[in-house]
Design a protein around this motif. Structure first.
Motif, PDB file in Angstrom:
ATOM      1  N   GLU A 121       3.581  11.303   2.745  1.00 32.88           N
ATOM      2  CA  GLU A 121       2.490  10.496   3.299  1.00 32.88           C
ATOM      3  C   GLU A 121       3.058   9.263   3.996  1.00 32.88           C
ATOM      4  O   GLU A 121       2.600   8.889   5.077  1.00 32.88           O
ATOM      5  N   GLN A 122       4.065   8.649   3.395  1.00 36.56           N
ATOM      6  CA  GLN A 122       4.709   7.490   4.020  1.00 36.56           C
ATOM      7  C   GLN A 122       5.358   7.865   5.348  1.00 36.56           C
ATOM      8  O   GLN A 122       5.256   7.124   6.325  1.00 36.56           O
ATOM      9  N   ALA A 152       0.828  -1.211   0.000  1.00 35.11           N
ATOM     10  CA  ALA A 152       0.000   0.000   0.000  1.00 35.11           C
ATOM     11  C   ALA A 152       0.860   1.258   0.000  1.00 35.11           C
ATOM     12  O   ALA A 152       0.460   2.287  -0.553  1.00 35.11           O
ATOM     13  N   GLN A 153       2.049   1.199   0.584  1.00 34.78           N
ATOM     14  CA  GLN A 153       2.898   2.383   0.653  1.00 34.78           C
ATOM     15  C   GLN A 153       3.388   2.828  -0.718  1.00 34.78           C
ATOM     16  O   GLN A 153       3.756   3.976  -0.898  1.00 34.78           O
ATOM     17  N   TYR A 154       3.398   1.919  -1.681  1.00 34.88           N
ATOM     18  CA  TYR A 154       3.811   2.325  -3.022  1.00 34.88           C
ATOM     19  C   TYR A 154       2.832   3.324  -3.628  1.00 34.88           C
ATOM     20  O   TYR A 154       3.162   4.021  -4.574  1.00 34.88           O
ATOM     21  N   LYS A 155       1.628   3.401  -3.090  1.00 34.05           N
ATOM     22  CA  LYS A 155       0.618   4.324  -3.594  1.00 34.05           C
ATOM     23  C   LYS A 155       0.666   5.667  -2.862  1.00 34.05           C
ATOM     24  O   LYS A 155      -0.094   6.559  -3.179  1.00 34.05           O
ATOM     25  N   LEU A 156       1.543   5.791  -1.872  1.00 39.00           N
ATOM     26  CA  LEU A 156       1.636   7.013  -1.073  1.00 39.00           C
ATOM     27  C   LEU A 156       2.851   7.829  -1.497  1.00 39.00           C
ATOM     28  O   LEU A 156       3.874   7.270  -1.902  1.00 39.00           O
ATOM     29  N   SER A 157       2.731   9.139  -1.342  1.00 40.16           N
ATOM     30  CA  SER A 157       3.896   9.999  -1.591  1.00 40.16           C
ATOM     31  C   SER A 157       4.895   9.790  -0.451  1.00 40.16           C
ATOM     32  O   SER A 157       4.574   9.200   0.591  1.00 40.16           O
ATOM     33  N   ARG A 192      -8.174  10.663   2.097  1.00 38.12           N
ATOM     34  CA  ARG A 192      -8.879  10.173   0.910  1.00 38.12           C
ATOM     35  C   ARG A 192      -8.417   8.783   0.482  1.00 38.12           C
ATOM     36  O   ARG A 192      -9.155   8.021  -0.089  1.00 38.12           O
ATOM     37  N   ARG A 193      -7.165   8.469   0.724  1.00 37.29           N
ATOM     38  CA  ARG A 193      -6.644   7.153   0.322  1.00 37.29           C
ATOM     39  C   ARG A 193      -7.077   6.101   1.306  1.00 37.29           C
ATOM     40  O   ARG A 193      -7.109   4.959   1.085  1.00 37.29           O
ATOM     41  N   ASN A 198      -4.880  14.217   1.473  1.00 40.98           N
ATOM     42  CA  ASN A 198      -4.622  13.097   0.554  1.00 40.98           C
ATOM     43  C   ASN A 198      -4.612  11.765   1.295  1.00 40.98           C
ATOM     44  O   ASN A 198      -5.138  10.764   0.799  1.00 40.98           O
ATOM     45  N   LEU A 199      -4.015  11.745   2.475  1.00 37.74           N
ATOM     46  CA  LEU A 199      -3.979  10.501   3.271  1.00 37.74           C
ATOM     47  C   LEU A 199      -5.391  10.051   3.645  1.00 37.74           C
ATOM     48  O   LEU A 199      -5.710   8.864   3.554  1.00 37.74           O
TER      49      LEU A 199
END
Length: 82
Positions: free
Chosen positions: A29-30, A21-26, A81-82, A78-79
């Motif tokens: 965000e990570q 899932a972290q690959y989808k975060l900036s 919303r994800r 953004n976090l």
């Protein structure tokens, strides 16, 4: 739960789902997610509310510009919303 000082030595154990899932975060965000996850104790038996102070967020994210509130608002939005 507020904390007085970030401990960069906190360890985080992650499931594969979280790693993927972290690959989808900036990157920022990570950083926030890992910081919050590091506050969870292995002995915790229930969900707790953790709060980060804005100064700590600025340090974690290495934000130095004058529009930091707006930048933090965008990142956390953004976090959510994800």
């Amino acid at each position: 739960m507020f904390f007085d000082k970030l401990d960069i030595n906190n360890k985080v154990t992650q499931s594969n789902d979280l790693v993927i899932a972290q690959y989808k975060l900036s990157l920022n965000e990570q950083k926030i997610m890992l910081c919050l996850i590091s506050l969870i104790q292995p002995t915790d038996t229930d969900f707790k509310v953790y709060k980060l102070k804005i100064k700590d967020l600025l340090d974690i994210l290495d934000i130095k510009n004058k529009k930091f509130y707006k930048e933090v608002q965008i990142i956390t939005g953004n976090l959510i919303r994800r």
